[in-house]
Design an enzyme around this catalytic site. Structure first.
Site, PDB file in Angstrom:
ATOM      1  N   ASP A 142       6.347  -4.575   1.512  1.00 15.95           N
ATOM      2  CA  ASP A 142       6.060  -5.603   0.508  1.00 15.95           C
ATOM      3  C   ASP A 142       5.868  -4.939  -0.847  1.00 15.95           C
ATOM      4  O   ASP A 142       5.782  -3.711  -0.965  1.00 15.95           O
ATOM      5  CB  ASP A 142       4.805  -6.391   0.911  1.00 15.95           C
ATOM      6  CG  ASP A 142       4.677  -7.714   0.151  1.00 15.95           C
ATOM      7  OD1 ASP A 142       5.589  -8.078  -0.603  1.00 15.95           O
ATOM      8  OD2 ASP A 142       3.630  -8.386   0.325  1.00 15.95           O
ATOM      9  N   LYS A 143       5.775  -5.788  -1.867  1.00 16.63           N
ATOM     10  CA  LYS A 143       5.540  -5.362  -3.252  1.00 16.63           C
ATOM     11  C   LYS A 143       4.517  -6.308  -3.869  1.00 16.63           C
ATOM     12  O   LYS A 143       4.471  -7.501  -3.530  1.00 16.63           O
ATOM     13  CB  LYS A 143       6.862  -5.391  -4.009  1.00 16.63           C
ATOM     14  CG  LYS A 143       6.754  -5.349  -5.534  1.00 16.63           C
ATOM     15  CD  LYS A 143       6.926  -6.744  -6.115  1.00 16.63           C
ATOM     16  CE  LYS A 143       6.885  -6.713  -7.635  1.00 16.63           C
ATOM     17  NZ  LYS A 143       6.809  -8.101  -8.175  1.00 16.63           N
ATOM     18  N   HIS A 144       3.702  -5.789  -4.775  1.00 15.13           N
ATOM     19  CA  HIS A 144       2.732  -6.632  -5.482  1.00 15.13           C
ATOM     20  C   HIS A 144       2.746  -6.267  -6.955  1.00 15.13           C
ATOM     21  O   HIS A 144       2.814  -5.097  -7.315  1.00 15.13           O
ATOM     22  CB  HIS A 144       1.318  -6.422  -4.928  1.00 15.13           C
ATOM     23  CG  HIS A 144       0.280  -7.216  -5.670  1.00 15.13           C
ATOM     24  ND1 HIS A 144       0.025  -8.531  -5.393  1.00 15.13           N
ATOM     25  CD2 HIS A 144      -0.535  -6.874  -6.711  1.00 15.13           C
ATOM     26  CE1 HIS A 144      -0.911  -8.983  -6.224  1.00 15.13           C
ATOM     27  NE2 HIS A 144      -1.272  -8.002  -7.022  1.00 15.13           N
ATOM     28  N   SER A 145       2.676  -7.277  -7.817  1.00 15.18           N
ATOM     29  CA  SER A 145       2.606  -7.067  -9.261  1.00 15.18           C
ATOM     30  C   SER A 145       1.255  -7.531  -9.784  1.00 15.18           C
ATOM     31  O   SER A 145       0.699  -8.527  -9.307  1.00 15.18           O
ATOM     32  CB  SER A 145       3.717  -7.857  -9.961  1.00 15.18           C
ATOM     33  OG  SER A 145       3.534  -7.850 -11.371  1.00 15.18           O
TER      34      SER A 145
ATOM     35  N   THR B 239       4.552 -16.563  -8.814  1.00 10.67           N
ATOM     36  CA  THR B 239       5.739 -16.676  -7.958  1.00 10.67           C
ATOM     37  C   THR B 239       5.767 -18.012  -7.219  1.00 10.67           C
ATOM     38  O   THR B 239       6.815 -18.653  -7.095  1.00 10.67           O
ATOM     39  CB  THR B 239       5.787 -15.510  -6.961  1.00 10.67           C
ATOM     40  OG1 THR B 239       5.856 -14.279  -7.695  1.00 10.67           O
ATOM     41  CG2 THR B 239       6.989 -15.612  -6.046  1.00 10.67           C
TER      42      THR B 239
ATOM     43  N   ARG C 230     -16.799 -14.029  -8.725  1.00  6.45           N
ATOM     44  CA  ARG C 230     -16.445 -13.078  -9.789  1.00  6.45           C
ATOM     45  C   ARG C 230     -15.911 -13.805 -11.009  1.00  6.45           C
ATOM     46  O   ARG C 230     -16.188 -13.426 -12.151  1.00  6.45           O
ATOM     47  CB  ARG C 230     -15.395 -12.084  -9.285  1.00  6.45           C
ATOM     48  CG  ARG C 230     -15.924 -11.061  -8.295  1.00  6.45           C
ATOM     49  CD  ARG C 230     -14.781 -10.305  -7.631  1.00  6.45           C
ATOM     50  NE  ARG C 230     -13.927  -9.670  -8.627  1.00  6.45           N
ATOM     51  CZ  ARG C 230     -12.626  -9.453  -8.466  1.00  6.45           C
ATOM     52  NH1 ARG C 230     -12.016  -9.867  -7.367  1.00  6.45           N
ATOM     53  NH2 ARG C 230     -11.941  -8.839  -9.393  1.00  6.45           N
TER      54      ARG C 230
ATOM     55  N   SER D 171      -9.622  -6.794  -3.716  1.00  3.78           N
ATOM     56  CA  SER D 171      -9.066  -8.148  -3.691  1.00  3.78           C
ATOM     57  C   SER D 171      -7.570  -8.118  -3.417  1.00  3.78           C
ATOM     58  O   SER D 171      -7.062  -8.843  -2.556  1.00  3.78           O
ATOM     59  CB  SER D 171      -9.350  -8.849  -5.018  1.00  3.78           C
ATOM     60  OG  SER D 171      -8.807 -10.147  -5.024  1.00  3.78           O
TER      61      SER D 171
ATOM     62  N   LYS E 293      -5.692  -8.527   1.148  1.00  4.31           N
ATOM     63  CA  LYS E 293      -4.664  -9.475   1.597  1.00  4.31           C
ATOM     64  C   LYS E 293      -3.426  -8.738   2.109  1.00  4.31           C
ATOM     65  O   LYS E 293      -2.781  -9.179   3.065  1.00  4.31           O
ATOM     66  CB  LYS E 293      -4.302 -10.410   0.450  1.00  4.31           C
ATOM     67  CG  LYS E 293      -5.445 -11.310   0.002  1.00  4.31           C
ATOM     68  CD  LYS E 293      -5.017 -12.306  -1.039  1.00  4.31           C
ATOM     69  CE  LYS E 293      -4.863 -11.712  -2.412  1.00  4.31           C
ATOM     70  NZ  LYS E 293      -6.139 -11.338  -3.046  1.00  4.31           N
ATOM     71  N   LYS E 294      -3.095  -7.624   1.487  1.00  2.00           N
ATOM     72  CA  LYS E 294      -1.924  -6.859   1.918  1.00  2.00           C
ATOM     73  C   LYS E 294      -2.174  -6.180   3.259  1.00  2.00           C
ATOM     74  O   LYS E 294      -1.289  -6.143   4.124  1.00  2.00           O
ATOM     75  CB  LYS E 294      -1.554  -5.819   0.847  1.00  2.00           C
ATOM     76  CG  LYS E 294      -1.129  -6.426  -0.479  1.00  2.00           C
ATOM     77  CD  LYS E 294       0.083  -7.329  -0.328  1.00  2.00           C
ATOM     78  CE  LYS E 294       0.536  -7.921  -1.640  1.00  2.00           C
ATOM     79  NZ  LYS E 294       1.671  -8.870  -1.473  1.00  2.00           N
TER      80      LYS E 294
END
Length: 435
Positions: free
Chosen positions: A80-83, A120, A168, A183, A187-188
């Protein structure tokens, strides 16, 4: 476990044990803590920070607060990828099907827009029928049969993160690096990944505006994710202008379709998409090196295989089967489309990317409050990149708006946002650094 004792220790600068962190987050997930205790813990972490070991323990505890997905039997590397978020950043929409076309399984759990940045999920909801919250069985089936699925987070995945983030958000502790790290990564890790690549944005359209801030966050994310058992790297990328030539929901979805059809070659967007595809393929052991990986990714685009996989994913998650062939049948258009004109002769030298994102929100394409409804039709398209030579009155973008007044206001704001210079500017590379 006495919550106030853990809060006191962190307030006083002590290093918390993994057992204490696990107990505190477990109580948080079960609803056993008062909101004041959660806020006090977050503030103590904001002031005192956390060691790498503490952050790993916090991330793992939050990941274990709900379901952990299993991909046993898929037969492909799980990646996967996260930005961290930007303007005109629709990389995930193209990257997932490219990676799937090259042999990866990509269960991508994405988010909505945050602040001035686009989301997204909001872009995908421009597609009629697309279901962003399939049940676990359907999610697995789509990943298994198609190779990728882009969906939203369910309440069963890292629920402690959602509860902590809500506090937060109202206690001015969002910008704590350990809390941001936990955070994102909880999730990942809960998604059962084997490898992960992170896009940490830097610049006027990013949450991290300095290279020092971006590198600090990138290193934290990479070290903690690797410490949590997920092979991870990060690229720091430039966000001093919109990444795509569009900013908004439908307009970025159209941009995605054009990209998958091969119509965005030579752009900054292509550079970023191919860089992340290469990183994912090398990490997973599918490609021997970056050059081999990029060649495979380019072939997935040129052959049409990535576009085919995107179309299959859309249909498998409830959208139309012929979106790529007939986008105008399904993607709504704004009733007013107006050119944005250059204010002066010269080269486009600089802009405030954050303000462009805020202009999309002003048009109705983003949220000021969580309950706000989005107008998916609005935004900007045909945005010229910095470094383009223009004459006064040339079109530098097109605004898509719900009415003439909104279009006029947005066009004026965008025109004023771009600064022209007398000589061609020296621009930052879009890939700033690898961590």
């Amino acid at each position: 476990m006495i919550p106030q004792e853990i809060i006191r220790q962190k307030r006083n600068g002590a290093t918390l044990s993994a057992a204490d962190i696990d107990a505190f987050i477990g109580a948080l997930g079960r609803g056993e803590l008062a909101e004041s205790q959660i806020g006090a813990f977050a503030m103590a972490v904001w002031f005192r920070g956390m060691t790498r070991e503490e952050t790993v323990a916090l991330t793992l505890a939050m990941a274990r607060s709900g379901d952990i997905l299993s991909w046993r039997g898929i037969g492909r590397p799980i990646a996967d990828k996260h930005s961290t978020g930007g303007v005109g950043d629709n990389v995930s929409l193209m990257l997932a099907p490219i990676a799937a076309a090259c042999g990866l399984a990509v269960p991508m759990i994405s988010g909505r827009g945050l602040g001035h940045t686009g989301g997204t999920l909001d872009k995908l909801e421009s597609i009629p029928g697309y279901g962003i919250t399939p049940d676990a069985a359907r999610f697995r089936k789509v990943v298994d049969e198609v190779g990728c699925a882009i969906i939203g987070q369910t309440g069963a995945l890292a629920p402690a993160d959602g509860k902590l983030y809500a506090v937060r958000d109202v206690t001015a502790t969002v910008d704590s690096v350990p809390l941001i790290t936990a955070s994102i990564l909880s999730k990942k890790l809960a998604a059962g990944l084997e490898t992960l690549v992170l896009d940490v944005k830097i610049g006027s359209g990013a949450f991290m505006t300095s290279q020092e801030e971006a590198e600090t966050l990138a290193r934290s994310l990479v070290e903690v994710a690797n410490g949590g058992g997920v092979r991870t790297s990060a690229l720091i990328t430039d966000m001093n202008q919109p990444l795509a030539d569009a900013a908004g929901n439908v307009v970025e979805l159209r941009n995605c379709l054009d990209f998958l059809k091969g119509n965005k070659a030579g752009t900054r967007l292509e550079t970023v998409v191919l860089a992340f595809a290469s990183e994912m393929l090398v990490q997973a052991g599918i490609a021997a090196n970056a050059a081999d990986a990029e060649s495979r990714a380019r072939e997935a685009l040129a052959s049409g295989k990535a576009a085919e996989i995107f179309g299959r994913m859309v249909h498998a998650l409830g959208g139309p089967a012929d979106l790529l062939e007939h986008p105008d049948r399904y993607l709504a258009s704004a009733p007013v489309q107006k050119p944005v004109l250059a204010a002066a002769d010269g080269w486009l030298g600089a802009c405030d990317a954050r303000e462009i994102g805020m202009s999309v929100i002003d048009l109705g394409g983003g949220r000021r409050r969580p309950q706000d409804k989005i107008d998916h039709r609005v935004g900007f398209s045909d945005i010229l990149p910095l470094g383009t030579k223009v004459s006064r009155g040339d079109r530098i973008a097109t605004v898509h708006a719900a009415d003439e007044a909104s279009a006029q206001k947005a066009a004026g704001a965008l025109s004023a946002n771009y600064r022209t210079v007398d000589t061609a500017p020296a621009l930052s590379p879009v890939i700033v650094r690898r961590i």
